[in-house]
Design an enzyme around this catalytic site. Structure first.
Site, mmCIF file in Angstrom:
data_model
loop_
_atom_site.group_PDB
_atom_site.id
_atom_site.type_symbol
_atom_site.label_atom_id
_atom_site.label_comp_id
_atom_site.label_asym_id
_atom_site.label_seq_id
_atom_site.Cartn_x
_atom_site.Cartn_y
_atom_site.Cartn_z
ATOM 1 N N GLY A 1 0.833 -1.186 0.000
ATOM 2 C CA GLY A 1 0.000 0.000 0.000
ATOM 3 C C GLY A 1 0.870 1.240 0.000
ATOM 4 O O GLY A 1 2.042 1.179 0.425
ATOM 5 N N GLN B 1 3.054 9.865 1.393
ATOM 6 C CA GLN B 1 4.338 9.152 1.393
ATOM 7 C C GLN B 1 5.191 9.487 0.172
ATOM 8 O O GLN B 1 6.390 9.186 0.156
ATOM 9 C CB GLN B 1 4.112 7.634 1.453
ATOM 10 C CG GLN B 1 3.508 7.172 2.776
ATOM 11 C CD GLN B 1 3.386 5.664 2.810
ATOM 12 O OE1 GLN B 1 2.387 5.117 2.334
ATOM 13 N NE2 GLN B 1 4.389 4.992 3.347
ATOM 14 N N CYS C 1 6.033 -0.139 7.403
ATOM 15 C CA CYS C 1 5.661 1.043 6.622
ATOM 16 C C CYS C 1 6.844 1.450 5.756
ATOM 17 O O CYS C 1 7.974 1.479 6.240
ATOM 18 C CB CYS C 1 5.280 2.183 7.567
ATOM 19 S SG CYS C 1 4.771 3.682 6.701
ATOM 20 N N LEU C 2 6.562 1.745 4.494
ATOM 21 C CA LEU C 2 7.639 2.142 3.584
ATOM 22 C C LEU C 2 8.306 3.435 4.047
ATOM 23 O O LEU C 2 9.437 3.713 3.679
ATOM 24 C CB LEU C 2 7.093 2.317 2.163
ATOM 25 C CG LEU C 2 6.600 1.025 1.493
ATOM 26 C CD1 LEU C 2 5.917 1.351 0.166
ATOM 27 C CD2 LEU C 2 7.751 0.053 1.275
ATOM 28 N N HIS D 1 -4.365 1.305 7.688
ATOM 29 C CA HIS D 1 -3.002 1.844 7.738
ATOM 30 C C HIS D 1 -2.853 3.007 6.751
ATOM 31 O O HIS D 1 -2.333 4.077 7.103
ATOM 32 C CB HIS D 1 -2.001 0.720 7.415
ATOM 33 C CG HIS D 1 -0.568 1.140 7.363
ATOM 34 N ND1 HIS D 1 0.392 0.652 8.233
ATOM 35 C CD2 HIS D 1 0.082 1.987 6.533
ATOM 36 C CE1 HIS D 1 1.569 1.207 7.938
ATOM 37 N NE2 HIS D 1 1.414 2.018 6.909
ATOM 38 N N GLU D 2 -3.336 2.801 5.518
ATOM 39 C CA GLU D 2 -3.191 3.848 4.497
ATOM 40 C C GLU D 2 -4.058 5.058 4.825
ATOM 41 O O GLU D 2 -3.638 6.203 4.645
ATOM 42 C CB GLU D 2 -3.554 3.308 3.108
ATOM 43 C CG GLU D 2 -2.712 2.137 2.623
ATOM 44 C CD GLU D 2 -1.224 2.350 2.800
ATOM 45 O OE1 GLU D 2 -0.749 3.505 2.690
ATOM 46 O OE2 GLU D 2 -0.518 1.363 3.059
ATOM 47 N N HIS E 1 -2.478 7.402 7.149
ATOM 48 C CA HIS E 1 -1.486 8.308 6.545
ATOM 49 C C HIS E 1 -2.134 9.629 6.119
ATOM 50 O O HIS E 1 -1.478 10.676 6.124
ATOM 51 C CB HIS E 1 -0.840 7.655 5.316
ATOM 52 C CG HIS E 1 0.323 6.754 5.641
ATOM 53 N ND1 HIS E 1 1.444 7.191 6.285
ATOM 54 C CD2 HIS E 1 0.544 5.441 5.376
ATOM 55 C CE1 HIS E 1 2.315 6.188 6.409
ATOM 56 N NE2 HIS E 1 1.777 5.105 5.879
#
Ligand code: NI
Length: 182
Positions: free
Chosen positions: A49, A54, A98-99, A140-141, A144
Site C-alpha cells: 500500500g 508518502q 511502513c515504507l 493503515h493507508e 497516513h
C-alpha cells in the site's frame, strides 16, 4: 510512469492532515500520472500500500495491492477521498511495517472489518466491505491521510523490532501475514 521518492518519518508531510483531492484535479493528466506513479512506486518497493503523503503529496489518496495465491490476493485498488467506517468487532493485532519507516515491524491493533467508501481514479464512487488483511491495509493507508503512523497505533512498543531480528525471532508469532510494508 516514473518512480517517486518515498519520504521517511521525520518529513512533515507525514504528520500533516491531507486535503481532499479537488474534482477538477481528478480530471487532469497530472493526477493520472500521480496515480500511475504511486502504483509503480509501491510495486517497486515491494509494498502492499502507498498513500499520497508518502510521496510528498498532501492529498487524500491511497493505493493498495497484495499479490497472493487464490483468495489471499488483493487486487489493485485506488481510493480517492476515502471514508472508512469500522464495523463492530474486537480489534485484531497483527504485524505491520511502513515504507516510510523502513525495516521496522510492530504489532498493531486494527478493526477486523471496515466499510470503505471512496472514489476510483476516474472519480466514480464505490463502496466495499473489506476485512482481514485488506481491512488492515486500508486502515493503515487511511491513517497516513490524517498524519498518523502505525507506531502511534501500537498499544505497546515492546513488539517493535528491526526486520532482520523480526525474521529471526518473531515471524509467525502472531500469525503475521503483513510481512510487507505499507
Ligand atoms: Ni505506511
Amino acid at each position: 510512469m516514473a518512480l517517486r521518492e518515498i519520504v521517511r518519518m521525520g518529513h512533515p508531510v507525514l504528520r500533516a492532515p491531507a486535503e481532499p483531492v479537488p474534482a477538477s484535479a481528478m480530471r487532469s493528466p497530472a493526477f493520472a500520472r500521480l496515480v500511475d506513479d504511486m502504483i509503480e512506486t509501491m510495486r517497486e518497493a515491494d509494498g502492499v500500500g502507498l498513500a499520497a503523503p508518502q510521496v510528498g503529496i498532501g492529498w487524500r489518496l491511497f493505493v493498495y495491492e497484495a499479490a497472493g495465491t487464490g483468495s489471499d490476493a488483493i487486487p489493485l485498488r485506488v481510493a480517492v477521498n476515502p471514508v472508512l467506517e469500522p464495523e463492530p468487532g474486537d480489534p485484531v493485532e497483527d504485524w505491520e511495517g511502513c515504507l516510510s519507516i523502513p525495516d521496522l515491524r510492530g504489532l498493531v491493533p486494527r478493526h477486523p472489518a471496515v466499510r470503505l467508501r471512496a472514489l476510483d481514479r476516474h472519480g466514480e464512487p464505490y463502496e466495499r466491505r473489506v476485512e482481514g488483511f485488506e481491512a488492515r491495509i486500508a486502515q493503515h493507508e487511511n491513517d497516513h491521510l490524517d498524519g498518523v503512523l502505525f507506531l502511534d497505533r501500537m498499544t505497546s512498543l515492546r513488539s517493535l523490532a528491526f526486520l532482520e531480528e523480526w525474521h529471526r525471532f518473531l515471524v509467525g508469532a502472531a500469525g503475521g501475514r503483513a510481512e510487507r510494508p505499507e
